[in-house]
Design a protein around this motif. Structure first.
Motif, PDB file in Angstrom:
ATOM      1  N   GLY A 172       5.520 -39.144  29.810  1.00  0.00           N
ATOM      2  CA  GLY A 172       4.440 -38.600  30.771  1.00  0.00           C
ATOM      3  C   GLY A 172       3.279 -38.358  30.253  1.00  0.00           C
ATOM      4  N   GLN A 173       3.503 -38.883  28.628  1.00  0.00           N
ATOM      5  CA  GLN A 173       2.130 -38.263  28.299  1.00  0.00           C
ATOM      6  C   GLN A 173       1.055 -39.315  28.158  1.00  0.00           C
ATOM      7  OE1 GLN A 173       3.232 -38.123  23.879  1.00  0.00           O
ATOM      8  NE2 GLN A 173       4.589 -36.580  24.252  1.00  0.00           N
ATOM      9  N   ARG A 174      -0.161 -38.937  27.730  1.00  0.00           N
ATOM     10  CA  ARG A 174      -1.444 -39.839  27.591  1.00  0.00           C
ATOM     11  C   ARG A 174      -1.253 -40.965  26.510  1.00  0.00           C
ATOM     12  NH1 ARG A 174      -6.738 -36.141  29.685  1.00  0.00           N
ATOM     13  NH2 ARG A 174      -4.857 -34.982  27.982  1.00  0.00           N
ATOM     14  N   VAL A 175      -1.010 -41.573  25.750  1.00  0.00           N
ATOM     15  CA  VAL A 175      -0.682 -42.602  24.554  1.00  0.00           C
ATOM     16  C   VAL A 175      -1.966 -43.463  24.290  1.00  0.00           C
ATOM     17  CG1 VAL A 175       0.629 -43.530  23.276  1.00  0.00           C
ATOM     18  CG2 VAL A 175       0.972 -42.447  24.595  1.00  0.00           C
ATOM     19  N   ILE A 176      -2.585 -43.402  23.375  1.00  0.00           N
ATOM     20  CA  ILE A 176      -3.179 -44.534  22.717  1.00  0.00           C
ATOM     21  C   ILE A 176      -2.864 -45.515  21.159  1.00  0.00           C
ATOM     22  CG2 ILE A 176      -5.692 -45.151  21.200  1.00  0.00           C
ATOM     23  CD1 ILE A 176      -7.287 -42.313  22.629  1.00  0.00           C
ATOM     24  N   VAL A 177      -2.131 -46.776  21.630  1.00  0.00           N
ATOM     25  CA  VAL A 177      -2.037 -47.328  20.917  1.00  0.00           C
ATOM     26  C   VAL A 177      -3.189 -47.573  19.962  1.00  0.00           C
ATOM     27  CG1 VAL A 177      -0.253 -48.876  20.415  1.00  0.00           C
ATOM     28  CG2 VAL A 177       0.442 -47.302  21.895  1.00  0.00           C
ATOM     29  N   VAL A 178      -3.213 -47.926  18.720  1.00  0.00           N
ATOM     30  CA  VAL A 178      -3.613 -48.566  17.206  1.00  0.00           C
ATOM     31  C   VAL A 178      -3.162 -49.808  17.166  1.00  0.00           C
ATOM     32  CG1 VAL A 178      -5.266 -48.430  15.942  1.00  0.00           C
ATOM     33  CG2 VAL A 178      -5.221 -46.711  17.217  1.00  0.00           C
ATOM     34  N   GLY A 179      -3.821 -50.725  16.825  1.00  0.00           N
ATOM     35  CA  GLY A 179      -2.664 -52.214  16.402  1.00  0.00           C
ATOM     36  C   GLY A 179      -2.599 -53.432  17.339  1.00  0.00           C
ATOM     37  N   GLY A 180      -3.012 -54.492  16.251  1.00  0.00           N
ATOM     38  CA  GLY A 180      -2.914 -56.295  16.844  1.00  0.00           C
ATOM     39  C   GLY A 180      -1.529 -56.501  16.708  1.00  0.00           C
ATOM     40  N   GLY A 181      -0.463 -56.086  15.719  1.00  0.00           N
ATOM     41  CA  GLY A 181       0.473 -56.930  14.939  1.00  0.00           C
ATOM     42  C   GLY A 181       1.810 -56.880  16.379  1.00  0.00           C
ATOM     43  N   THR A 182       2.934 -57.640  16.026  1.00  0.00           N
ATOM     44  CA  THR A 182       4.264 -57.281  16.746  1.00  0.00           C
ATOM     45  C   THR A 182       4.502 -56.102  17.225  1.00  0.00           C
ATOM     46  OG1 THR A 182       4.343 -60.287  16.156  1.00  0.00           O
ATOM     47  CG2 THR A 182       6.062 -58.522  17.494  1.00  0.00           C
ATOM     48  N   VAL A 194       6.989 -45.375  30.423  1.00  0.00           N
ATOM     49  CA  VAL A 194       6.884 -43.979  31.146  1.00  0.00           C
ATOM     50  C   VAL A 194       5.581 -43.313  30.875  1.00  0.00           C
ATOM     51  CG1 VAL A 194       9.444 -44.603  30.357  1.00  0.00           C
ATOM     52  CG2 VAL A 194       7.945 -43.581  28.473  1.00  0.00           C
ATOM     53  N   ALA A 195       4.808 -43.659  30.001  1.00  0.00           N
ATOM     54  CA  ALA A 195       4.097 -42.697  30.133  1.00  0.00           C
ATOM     55  C   ALA A 195       3.077 -42.664  30.983  1.00  0.00           C
ATOM     56  CB  ALA A 195       2.977 -43.423  28.745  1.00  0.00           C
ATOM     57  N   ALA A 196       1.982 -41.604  30.566  1.00  0.00           N
ATOM     58  CA  ALA A 196       1.865 -41.483  31.961  1.00  0.00           C
ATOM     59  C   ALA A 196       0.573 -42.350  32.232  1.00  0.00           C
ATOM     60  CB  ALA A 196       0.157 -40.086  32.149  1.00  0.00           C
ATOM     61  N   ALA A 197      -0.257 -42.904  31.340  1.00  0.00           N
ATOM     62  CA  ALA A 197      -1.339 -43.572  31.089  1.00  0.00           C
ATOM     63  C   ALA A 197      -0.812 -44.024  29.700  1.00  0.00           C
ATOM     64  CB  ALA A 197      -2.785 -42.718  30.757  1.00  0.00           C
ATOM     65  N   THR A 198      -1.607 -45.484  28.871  1.00  0.00           N
ATOM     66  CA  THR A 198      -1.557 -46.082  27.597  1.00  0.00           C
ATOM     67  C   THR A 198      -3.308 -46.435  27.527  1.00  0.00           C
ATOM     68  OG1 THR A 198      -0.291 -47.796  28.825  1.00  0.00           O
ATOM     69  CG2 THR A 198       0.817 -46.525  27.409  1.00  0.00           C
ATOM     70  N   THR A 199      -3.715 -47.009  26.214  1.00  0.00           N
ATOM     71  CA  THR A 199      -4.662 -47.370  26.010  1.00  0.00           C
ATOM     72  C   THR A 199      -4.005 -48.434  24.782  1.00  0.00           C
ATOM     73  OG1 THR A 199      -6.447 -46.028  26.723  1.00  0.00           O
ATOM     74  CG2 THR A 199      -7.301 -47.226  25.160  1.00  0.00           C
ATOM     75  N   TRP A 200      -4.531 -49.916  24.431  1.00  0.00           N
ATOM     76  CA  TRP A 200      -4.415 -50.034  23.833  1.00  0.00           C
ATOM     77  C   TRP A 200      -5.728 -50.911  23.046  1.00  0.00           C
ATOM     78  CZ3 TRP A 200      -3.082 -56.579  23.736  1.00  0.00           C
ATOM     79  CH2 TRP A 200      -2.788 -56.835  22.387  1.00  0.00           C
ATOM     80  N   VAL A 201      -5.717 -49.965  21.029  1.00  0.00           N
ATOM     81  CA  VAL A 201      -7.361 -50.009  20.599  1.00  0.00           C
ATOM     82  C   VAL A 201      -6.882 -51.646  19.533  1.00  0.00           C
ATOM     83  CG1 VAL A 201      -8.927 -49.702  19.314  1.00  0.00           C
ATOM     84  CG2 VAL A 201      -7.827 -47.620  21.319  1.00  0.00           C
ATOM     85  N   THR A 202      -7.424 -52.347  19.159  1.00  0.00           N
ATOM     86  CA  THR A 202      -7.345 -53.319  17.873  1.00  0.00           C
ATOM     87  C   THR A 202      -8.643 -53.422  16.832  1.00  0.00           C
ATOM     88  OG1 THR A 202      -7.772 -55.630  19.163  1.00  0.00           O
ATOM     89  CG2 THR A 202      -5.221 -54.579  19.194  1.00  0.00           C
ATOM     90  N   ARG A 203      -8.426 -53.551  16.442  1.00  0.00           N
ATOM     91  CA  ARG A 203      -9.974 -54.126  15.370  1.00  0.00           C
ATOM     92  C   ARG A 203     -10.662 -55.236  15.855  1.00  0.00           C
ATOM     93  NH1 ARG A 203     -11.939 -51.449  10.557  1.00  0.00           N
ATOM     94  NH2 ARG A 203      -9.487 -50.855  10.712  1.00  0.00           N
ATOM     95  N   ARG A 204      -9.993 -56.123  15.756  1.00  0.00           N
ATOM     96  CA  ARG A 204      -9.584 -57.175  16.339  1.00  0.00           C
ATOM     97  C   ARG A 204      -9.488 -57.949  17.547  1.00  0.00           C
ATOM     98  NH1 ARG A 204      -9.332 -57.817  10.709  1.00  0.00           N
ATOM     99  NH2 ARG A 204      -7.123 -58.873  11.088  1.00  0.00           N
ATOM    100  N   LEU A 259      -2.106 -54.862  28.276  1.00  0.00           N
ATOM    101  CA  LEU A 259      -2.424 -55.319  27.283  1.00  0.00           C
ATOM    102  C   LEU A 259      -4.264 -55.464  27.863  1.00  0.00           C
ATOM    103  CD1 LEU A 259       0.179 -58.474  26.855  1.00  0.00           C
ATOM    104  CD2 LEU A 259      -0.037 -56.157  25.565  1.00  0.00           C
ATOM    105  N   GLU A 260      -5.056 -55.307  28.317  1.00  0.00           N
ATOM    106  CA  GLU A 260      -5.945 -55.319  28.191  1.00  0.00           C
ATOM    107  C   GLU A 260      -6.394 -54.138  27.424  1.00  0.00           C
ATOM    108  OE1 GLU A 260      -7.826 -53.745  32.412  1.00  0.00           O
ATOM    109  OE2 GLU A 260      -7.403 -55.533  32.877  1.00  0.00           O
ATOM    110  N   ARG A 261      -7.081 -55.374  26.061  1.00  0.00           N
ATOM    111  CA  ARG A 261      -7.581 -53.535  24.858  1.00  0.00           C
ATOM    112  C   ARG A 261      -8.984 -53.197  24.307  1.00  0.00           C
ATOM    113  NH1 ARG A 261     -11.571 -56.125  21.495  1.00  0.00           N
ATOM    114  NH2 ARG A 261     -10.695 -55.431  19.510  1.00  0.00           N
ATOM    115  N   LEU A 262      -9.316 -52.460  23.636  1.00  0.00           N
ATOM    116  CA  LEU A 262     -10.100 -52.041  23.661  1.00  0.00           C
ATOM    117  C   LEU A 262     -10.349 -52.525  22.164  1.00  0.00           C
ATOM    118  CD1 LEU A 262     -10.116 -48.451  26.078  1.00  0.00           C
ATOM    119  CD2 LEU A 262     -11.548 -50.653  26.352  1.00  0.00           C
TER     120      LEU A 262
END
Length: 374
Positions: A172-182, A194-204, A259-262
């Motif tokens: 139920g949480q809004r989660v930002i995941v930072v990192g581009g590895g496995t 299970v989350a309300a929303a996820t955002t994927w953030v990577t350096r490259r 897997l759409e990243r920012l």
């Protein structure tokens, strides 16, 4: 056996993960006896190396590229069982089968130059004087936490992937995941269920690899990592040059937009992240799947680092001190690389000790674990 005094060993192995156990196996294979000629010190509470700390939902079937230890295959493992249990049990059986007599839990605090060409390994179990050191401490104990403006203002939860225990904590949480590895992708895919929303953030921008990874591609990737080490720069992970292997679960997640990243955000606020273009994302939790650094601080007294921040090596041997070998530090951080590095380190150390014995003007080899006068 009493370990309160300073004791001698031909070789001290620090760490009993894949690389340390491989080195111990090859030491025994060429005739060195544990607790007589060499000793293995491990700070973990039980067998399993870093695998014992993996999150419970990382089942053995989800593990990519677990290569067997030398001399014993891992067979018949239940793919639905947690990898921590499967590999922990495998390592435990391995240690007992080959009688490696790992000492644990033992914390190695520092390694210094001693007298008579020996190294002094200071640990919670006492001090060992050794002719050679195989350092196999890996990276798990040094999670890398990035720093961002406003990080201290964020009122939600911030944690590293090493602290991840499963998706249930993010329901139920809004989660930002930072990192581009496995690990970032594996944890993102679980959380997204299970989350309300996820955002994927990577350096490259992440690079996904389709199809098999052949031997030629593997050699090329390892060569790129090795080049950094030869230049005295900190090693990069092999996955940073191989790309992420595309699995069926990842394909389904990509179709759903998971897997759409920012790109990396510019700063954090009390409620989320802000980008320079004005984009904002509200979040309850930020998960930093930003990797690890080599756990080698106990080697600092030996001054092994180069101006570039890394430890320059020839094979597994450190250039600044040929008595010190690092296994699991560079490309040998992979499971198959750890096996090869353990064998190579033992081969090199045998030559080193043989040369030292020929040059020794004393009355022969000292009895192992004899107290040393300081």
């Amino acid at each position: 056996m009493n370990y309160t005094g300073v004791r001698e060993a031909e070789v001290v192995v620090v760490g009993a993960g894949q690389a340390g156990l491989a080195a111990a196996f090859h030491l025994r294979r060429v005739g060195y006896e544990p607790d007589r000629d060499f000793v293995v010190l491990d700070h973990a509470p039980r067998p399993g190396g870093a695998w014992q700390f993996r999150w419970p939902t990382l089942t053995y079937g989800k593990v990519h590229g677990m290569h067997a230890l030398p001399g014993m295959e891992l067979t018949g493992a239940d793919p639905d069982r947690p990898s921590a249990e499967v590999i922990g049990a495998y390592f435990d059986t391995y240690e007992r089968t080959f009688g490696l007599r790992v000492h644990r839990p033992v914390d190695v605090r520092a390694v210094h130059n001693g007298s008579d060409g020996r190294l002094l390994v200071e640990s919670s179990e006492g001090t060992y004087a050794t002719r050679a050191l195989i350092n196999a401490t890996g990276t798990w104990d040094r999670p890398f936490w990035p720093r961002f403006p406003g990080q201290g203002d964020f009122r939600g939860r911030q944690l590293h992937s090493s602290q991840y225990r499963g998706p249930q904590d993010f329901a139920g949480q809004r989660v930002i995941v930072v990192g581009g590895g496995t690990s970032a992708v594996q944890q993102l895919l679980e959380i997204a269920e299970v989350a309300a929303a996820t955002t994927w953030v990577t350096r490259r921008p992440p690079v996904f690899r389709e199809g098999p990874f052949d031997e030629q591609q593997g050699r090329a990737a390892v060569a790129r990592v090795e080049e950094r080490v030869r230049r005295g720069l900190p090693p990069q992970s092999v996955v940073s040059v191989t790309g992420l292997p595309m699995t069926e679960a990842m394909r389904r997640a990509r179709e759903r937009g998971v897997l759409e990243r920012l790109p990396l955000f510019d700063r954090l606020t009390g409620t989320g992240a802000v980008w320079a273009d004005g984009r904002t994302v509200e979040a309850d939790t930020i998960l930093y799947a930003t990797g690890f650094r080599a756990a080698v601080d106990h080697l600092a007294p030996l001054k092994l680092r180069e101006p570039g921040g890394g430890i320059r090596m020839e094979g597994t041997r450190t250039v600044r001190d040929p008595r010190v070998h690092l296994v699991g530090y560079d490309p040998s951080a992979s499971t198959i690389g750890a096996n090869r590095a353990g064998r190579a380190a033992v081969r090199d150390i045998r030559r080193l000790l043989a040369e030292g014995a020929r040059e020794d003007t004393g009355a022969g080899t000292a009895e192992a674990f004899r107290p040393v006068s300081r």
